[in-house]
Design a protein around this motif. Structure first.
Motif, mmCIF file in Angstrom:
data_model
loop_
_atom_site.group_PDB
_atom_site.id
_atom_site.type_symbol
_atom_site.label_atom_id
_atom_site.label_comp_id
_atom_site.label_asym_id
_atom_site.label_seq_id
_atom_site.Cartn_x
_atom_site.Cartn_y
_atom_site.Cartn_z
ATOM 1 N N SER A 1 0.928 -1.166 0.076
ATOM 2 C CA SER A 1 -0.078 0.088 0.128
ATOM 3 C C SER A 1 0.964 1.328 -0.084
ATOM 4 N N GLY A 2 2.109 1.147 0.232
ATOM 5 C CA GLY A 2 3.324 2.328 0.131
ATOM 6 C C GLY A 2 3.215 2.772 1.791
ATOM 7 N N HIS A 3 2.534 2.300 2.760
ATOM 8 C CA HIS A 3 2.792 3.066 4.030
ATOM 9 C C HIS A 3 4.106 2.868 4.608
ATOM 10 N N THR A 4 4.639 1.706 4.225
ATOM 11 C CA THR A 4 6.024 1.745 5.184
ATOM 12 C C THR A 4 7.028 2.815 4.272
ATOM 13 N N THR A 5 6.818 3.148 3.181
ATOM 14 C CA THR A 5 7.442 4.186 2.515
ATOM 15 C C THR A 5 6.827 5.595 2.827
ATOM 16 N N TYR A 6 5.590 5.779 2.612
ATOM 17 C CA TYR A 6 4.914 7.111 2.538
ATOM 18 C C TYR A 6 4.379 7.606 3.928
ATOM 19 N N PHE A 7 3.976 6.646 4.970
ATOM 20 C CA PHE A 7 3.469 7.161 6.006
ATOM 21 C C PHE A 7 4.305 7.593 6.969
ATOM 22 N N THR A 8 4.798 8.492 6.568
ATOM 23 C CA THR A 8 6.102 9.353 7.717
ATOM 24 C C THR A 8 5.728 10.727 7.724
ATOM 25 N N ASP A 9 6.281 11.202 8.797
ATOM 26 C CA ASP A 9 6.143 12.595 8.918
ATOM 27 C C ASP A 9 7.705 13.336 9.524
ATOM 28 N N PRO A 10 8.027 14.358 9.045
ATOM 29 C CA PRO A 10 9.473 14.753 9.286
ATOM 30 C C PRO A 10 9.747 15.191 10.875
ATOM 31 N N VAL A 11 10.621 14.726 11.387
ATOM 32 C CA VAL A 11 10.787 14.789 12.981
ATOM 33 C C VAL A 11 12.115 15.593 12.943
ATOM 34 N N ASN B 1 0.544 18.496 -2.745
ATOM 35 C CA ASN B 1 1.505 18.155 -1.657
ATOM 36 C C ASN B 1 1.128 18.037 -0.362
ATOM 37 N N GLU B 2 -0.156 18.133 -0.105
ATOM 38 C CA GLU B 2 -0.681 17.837 1.029
ATOM 39 C C GLU B 2 -1.319 16.392 1.108
ATOM 40 N N ARG B 3 -1.657 16.013 -0.261
ATOM 41 C CA ARG B 3 -2.329 14.646 -0.343
ATOM 42 C C ARG B 3 -1.678 13.476 -0.002
ATOM 43 N N ALA B 4 -2.308 12.461 0.242
ATOM 44 C CA ALA B 4 -1.503 11.111 0.601
ATOM 45 C C ALA B 4 -1.201 10.926 -0.687
ATOM 46 N N HIS B 5 -0.255 9.549 -0.335
ATOM 47 C CA HIS B 5 0.183 8.818 -1.574
ATOM 48 C C HIS B 5 -0.624 8.524 -2.695
ATOM 49 N N TYR B 6 -1.816 7.997 -2.242
ATOM 50 C CA TYR B 6 -2.603 7.073 -2.853
ATOM 51 C C TYR B 6 -3.583 8.026 -3.823
ATOM 52 N N SER B 7 -3.706 9.530 -3.254
ATOM 53 C CA SER B 7 -5.016 10.052 -3.622
ATOM 54 C C SER B 7 -4.690 11.119 -4.918
ATOM 55 N N THR B 8 -5.945 11.100 -6.021
ATOM 56 C CA THR B 8 -5.968 11.720 -6.945
ATOM 57 C C THR B 8 -6.565 13.131 -6.439
ATOM 58 N N GLN B 9 -7.348 13.410 -5.786
ATOM 59 C CA GLN B 9 -8.118 14.329 -5.184
ATOM 60 C C GLN B 9 -8.786 14.273 -3.799
ATOM 61 N N THR B 10 -8.577 15.099 -2.810
ATOM 62 C CA THR B 10 -8.978 14.891 -1.580
ATOM 63 C C THR B 10 -9.639 16.019 -1.075
ATOM 64 N N TYR B 11 -10.657 15.943 -0.529
ATOM 65 C CA TYR B 11 -11.617 17.025 0.118
ATOM 66 C C TYR B 11 -11.670 16.555 1.531
ATOM 67 N N ASP B 12 -11.190 17.529 2.405
ATOM 68 C CA ASP B 12 -11.557 17.373 3.810
ATOM 69 C C ASP B 12 -12.945 18.149 4.290
ATOM 70 N N GLN B 13 -13.554 17.374 5.194
ATOM 71 C CA GLN B 13 -14.856 17.981 5.813
ATOM 72 C C GLN B 13 -14.375 18.748 7.130
ATOM 73 N N LEU B 14 -14.398 20.134 7.090
ATOM 74 C CA LEU B 14 -14.085 20.705 8.255
ATOM 75 C C LEU B 14 -15.206 21.305 8.949
ATOM 76 N N VAL B 15 -14.771 21.454 10.158
ATOM 77 C CA VAL B 15 -15.868 21.839 11.131
ATOM 78 C C VAL B 15 -15.004 22.777 12.163
ATOM 79 N N GLU B 16 -15.744 24.023 12.582
ATOM 80 C CA GLU B 16 -15.090 25.155 13.706
ATOM 81 C C GLU B 16 -15.296 24.504 14.910
ATOM 82 N N LEU B 17 -14.188 24.288 15.734
ATOM 83 C CA LEU B 17 -14.232 23.964 17.042
ATOM 84 C C LEU B 17 -13.781 25.131 17.868
ATOM 85 N N SER B 18 -13.908 25.378 19.202
ATOM 86 C CA SER B 18 -13.761 26.406 20.007
ATOM 87 C C SER B 18 -12.208 26.648 20.343
ATOM 88 N N ARG B 19 -11.600 25.294 20.381
ATOM 89 C CA ARG B 19 -10.173 25.539 20.847
ATOM 90 C C ARG B 19 -9.540 25.448 19.888
#
Length: 585
Positions: free
Chosen positions: A81-91, A305-323
Motif C-alpha cells: 500500500s506504500g505505507h512503509t514508505t510514505y506514512f512518514t512525518d518529518p521529525v 503536496n498535502e495529499r496522501a500518496h494514493y490520492s488523486t483528489q481529496t476534500y476534507d470536511q472541516l468544522v469549527e471547534l472552539s479551541r
RNA sequence: GCGGCCGUGGUCUAGACUGGACUAGGACGGGGGCCCUCCAAGCCCCUAACCCGGGUUCAAAUCCCGGCGGCCGCACCA
C-alpha cells in the motif's frame, strides 16, 4: 452561551467529560500517556450510538457491505500500500534537550503557512530561514528526518515476522477485494464499509481528543468502473448545496468557502468524481444529524503536496471547534486504482474486474511482454513485482517513453524502476476480446469517530440558568429516559420502579433515580443530555398518568402509563416534537 | 528572536514567594439520613487529594534536579 470564550468552552467540556464519565486521558494513575483517551460509561455509549448512526446512514441506507478485519497486519500489506514508505512525518530533534518535534508543525506554528509535502532539505532550509527553535528549551534543532508513524510489532515468536498496527481500515477492505466482489455478485459499483480501531504513532500529539495515537476510523471504499464513473444517484443530490474551498480558488488566494450546488461543483471541475460528490453530501447531512449545522461545516480541497500518496483528489470536511480552530472530521479521497493495483503487484492475484462487451470485438493491441531474464539480472528479487507492474501499465506509455528517451520510469511502491528496451518485448497483435478487464477506481469517505464524538459534545453543550444542558440529538443520548418518583413515600418509588422496568422491557435506555430533590435530579439528567424525564407523583396513583419533562424547554405533559412506550417510540424513532406528543395522548 | 506558566479529594480551588502548628482548608459533587418537595432548597453525618522519582533539610504540598502530563504569551507571519 456564545459569550463563553473559546478556551473556556473547551475547558468546560473537558471537565464535564471527566466529571460525568464521557472521556478522560488514559493511564492517569501513571501520569497519563499523551495521544490516548479512555471512554467512560456515558462516552462509550455515545460513541457507539454515533457509530451506529453512521452504519445506519451509510451501510443500511446506501446498501453497503460492512466488514470487520484485524488491526494487526503483516508487513507486506503496507509495503504494497506504500505505507512503509510514505506514512512518514518529518521529525526534528533538539540538539540541547533531545526532545523531538514535527518539523513541519513547528514551521507552521511559526509562520502560519502549511508545509506538508516538502522534502527534508527544503524543510531544513525553511527552518533555518525562519530561525525555528525548540519550543521547550529554545535550543537549536537538527535537520529533520522522516519518522514512520506505523506502530511496529512482531507476529508470533519469530522476530523476523514483522507486522504493523493498521493506520487506516482501508487495507483490510482492499486485501479482501476479490471475495467482496464475489459477495457483491460480481457487479460494479459497490461499496464496503468498516469501522475500527487504528493506530498512528504520532510524534507529538498535543490536542487532546483531536489528535490521538489510537483512534477509531469509519471508512467506506466505494468501487466503481473508471470508464463509467457516473453515480446513478447523483440526480438525488444535484441541487444540494455544498460549501467548498477547491484547489482552484485556494491557489487564487481565496480563503472563504463558496456555496455551490453539487451540479455546479461537478460542472466547474471542483469535484472530479461524482461518487465522491455524492458521499460529500451524505457526509454533510450525517454531521448535521450529530447536531452540527451545515453552515458550520465546509469542504476544503487538499493541495497536491498535502495529499496522501494514493490520492488523486481529496476534500476534507472541516468544522469549527472552539479551541482547535477548523478541524477535519472526514476526508473524501479519490483513491484512483492505486491500492488494488499495488496489491496485484505484491500478491500476484488478479484483482481486476471483467466487464463484458455486448458482442466480441476485434482490436489491435500493443502487448508488453516482460523479459524475465533481463529483469532478474537487473532487479534481482524484485523482478517478479516489476514484471507484474509492467503488465499493469498502459503499453502505449511505455512505448512512447522508450521511443523518446530510451527508457521508461516505472513507478510503484515508492520506488522507481528504470525500464529499457532489453527488459521488454513490444508486440502488436490482433485479438478478439469478449470484454475488458479493469481495475476499479475507489471513492473513499473516511470519518474520524473520536473527532465526531468531541464535536458532537461541543455543539450540544449549552448553559441555562447557570447549569449545563447537553442538547444531544435525541437518538444519540446515552440515557434516553429518566424515571423519578417525586417523593420517596406513599408508594411512589414502588410505582416508579414498575414504570422503569416496563420501559426497560420496551428497549429504552432508562435510568431510575430517587435521591435528593426532584430539581437536582432533573439537573443531573440535563447535564448528560437525557431528553426525557418521567416523573411519578400523587396524581399517578389516582389516574395512572405520569409527567414527561422535556430537557430543552423544561415543559411538561401528562401521559397515561399504558401509552408511555408508544409515546416514547413516537418521540425517539419518529422524531415527533415534544409539544406534539400531548396531542397523541 | 524569546520567554513563561501550571499539576492538591470526583470537579474547581486555598496553602507555596517566607519549609515547621497542614492532623492539608473551602466550595461544588457523590453516599447516607432528616425533610416530602416539579427544576442543583435547607439541616446533620460520611466520603476522598499534595502527578511520579530522586535530592537538600532535624523537618518538604512548599526549595532543587529529573521524568510524566497539561497550557500560555510576546515577537514574527498573514
Amino acid at each position: 452561551m456564545d459569550c463563553l470564550s473559546s478556551t473556556d468552552k473547551c475547558q468546560k467540556i473537558m471537565e464535564l467529560a471527566r466529571r460525568r464519565g464521557f472521556f478522560w486521558q488514559s493511564y492517569e494513575i501513571y501520569g497519563g500517556e499523551s495521544g490516548f483517551i479512555d471512554y467512560g460509561p456515558l462516552g462509550a455509549l455515545l460513541k457507539r450510538k454515533i457509530e451506529q448512526k453512521w452504519i445506519d446512514e451509510f451501510v443500511r441506507k446506501e446498501g453497503l457491505m460492512l466488514i470487520d478485519t484485524p488491526i494487526i497486519t503483516p508487513s507486506i500489506v503496507f509495503e504494497a500500500s506504500g505505507h512503509t514508505t510514505y506514512f512518514t512525518d518529518p521529525v526534528t530533534t533538539c540538539k540541547k534537550c533531545g526532545r523531538k518535534w514535527r518539523a513541519d508543525h513547528l514551521l507552521e506554528e511559526k509562520t502560519g503557512e502549511s508545509f506538508e509535502g516538502l522534502t527534508l532539505e527544503e524543510l531544513y532550509k525553511k527552518m533555518l530561514e525562519n530561525n525555528v527553535r525548540c519550543p521547550e528549551c529554545g535550543g537549536e534543532l537538527e535537520s529533520p528526518k522522516f519518522f514512520n508513524e506505523l506502530f511496529k510489532t512482531t507476529i508470533g515468536p519469530y522476530s523476523e515476522n514483522v507486522g504493523y498496527g493498521r493506520p487506516e481500515t482501508a487495507q483490510g477492505i482492499f486485501s479482501n477485494f476479490k471475495r467482496l466482489y464475489e459477495l457483491a455478485r460480481g457487479k460494479l459499483p459497490f461499496g464496503v464499509a468498516q469501522a475500527g480501531r487504528c493506530v498512528r504513532n504520532e510524534i507529538s500529539p498535543r490536542q487532546g481528543p483531536i489528535r490521538l495515537r489510537e483512534l477509531t476510523i469509519m471508512e467506506i471504499e466505494f468501487f466503481f468502473d473508471p470508464e463509467n464513473p457516473k453515480c446513478e444517484k447523483i440526480f438525488e443530490v444535484k441541487n444540494e448545496k455544498l460549501r467548498l474551498l477547491p484547489e482552484k480558488l485556494l491557489l487564487d488566494g481565496v480563503t472563504e468557502p463558496i456555496e455551490v450546488t453539487v451540479e455546479e461543483a461537478l460542472k466547474n471541475g471542483y469535484i472530479k468524481s461524482e461518487w465522491n460528490a455524492y458521499f460529500m453530501v451524505k457526509a454533510k447531512k450525517f454531521v448535521e444529524m450529530l447536531g452540527i449545522p451545515s453552515e458550520k461545516q465546509f469542504f476544503k480541497e487538499k493541495l497536491p503536496n498535502e495529499r496522501a500518496h494514493y490520492s488523486t483528489q481529496t476534500y476534507d470536511q472541516l468544522v469549527e471547534l472552539s479551541r482547535w480552530g477548523t478541524v477535519e472530521l472526514s476526508g473524501h479521497a479519490w483513491r484512483s486504482n492505486y491500492d488494488l493495483k499495488m496489491h496485484m503487484v505484491y500478491s500476484g492475484e488478479d484483482l481486476r474486474v471483467f466487464v463484458p462487451y455486448n458482442k466480441p470485438q476485434k482490436v489491435r493491441r500493443l502487448l508488453v511482454e516482460p523479459n524475465k531474464k533481463a529483469l532478474t539480472k537487473d532487479f534481482g528479487e524484485e523482478a517478479l513485482r516489476v514484471s507484474r507492474l509492467l503488465t499493469l501499465t498502459q503499453p502505449e506509455f511505455i512505448r512512447k517513453s522508450l521511443d523518446e528517451n530510451g527508457f521508461y520510469e516505472l513507478k510503484g511502491d515508492g520506488k522507481t524502476y528504470r525500464i529499457t528496451f532489453e527488459h521488454v518485448n513490444l508486440k502488436e497483435v490482433e485479438v478478439e476480446e469478449k470484454g475488458k478487464r479493469i481495475i476499479p477506481n475507489v471513492a473513499e469517505p473516511s470519518f474520524g469517530l473520536d473527532r465526531l464524538f468531541y464535536a458532537t459534545l461541543e455543539y450540544a453543550y449549552s448553559e441555562k440558568d447557570g447549569r449545563v444542558v447537553l442538547k444531544l440529538p435525541r437518538e444519540l443520548a446515552p440515557i434516553e429516559v429518566a424515571v423519578f418518583p417525586l417523593m420517596t413515600k406513599d408508594g411512589l418509588p414502588e410505582k416508579a420502579k414498575k414504570v422503569y422496568c416496563m420501559l426497560l422491557d420496551h428497549g429504552f435506555m432508562v435510568e431510575y433515580d430517587e435521591s435528593g430533590s426532584i430539581g437536582r435530579r432533573y439537573a443531573r439528567m440535563d447535564e448528560v443530555g437525557t431528553p426525557i424525564a418521567v416523573t411519578i407523583d400523587h396524581q399517578t396513583l389516582q389516574d395512572n398518568t405520569v409527567t414527561l419533562r422535556d430537557r430543552d424547554t423544561w415543559e411538561q405533559i401528562r401521559v397515561k402509563v399504558e401509552k408511555l412506550p408508544l409515546t416514547l417510540e413516537k418521540y425517539f424513532r419518529e422524531k415527533v416534537d415534544f409539544k406534539d406528543l400531548a396531542k397523541l395522548c
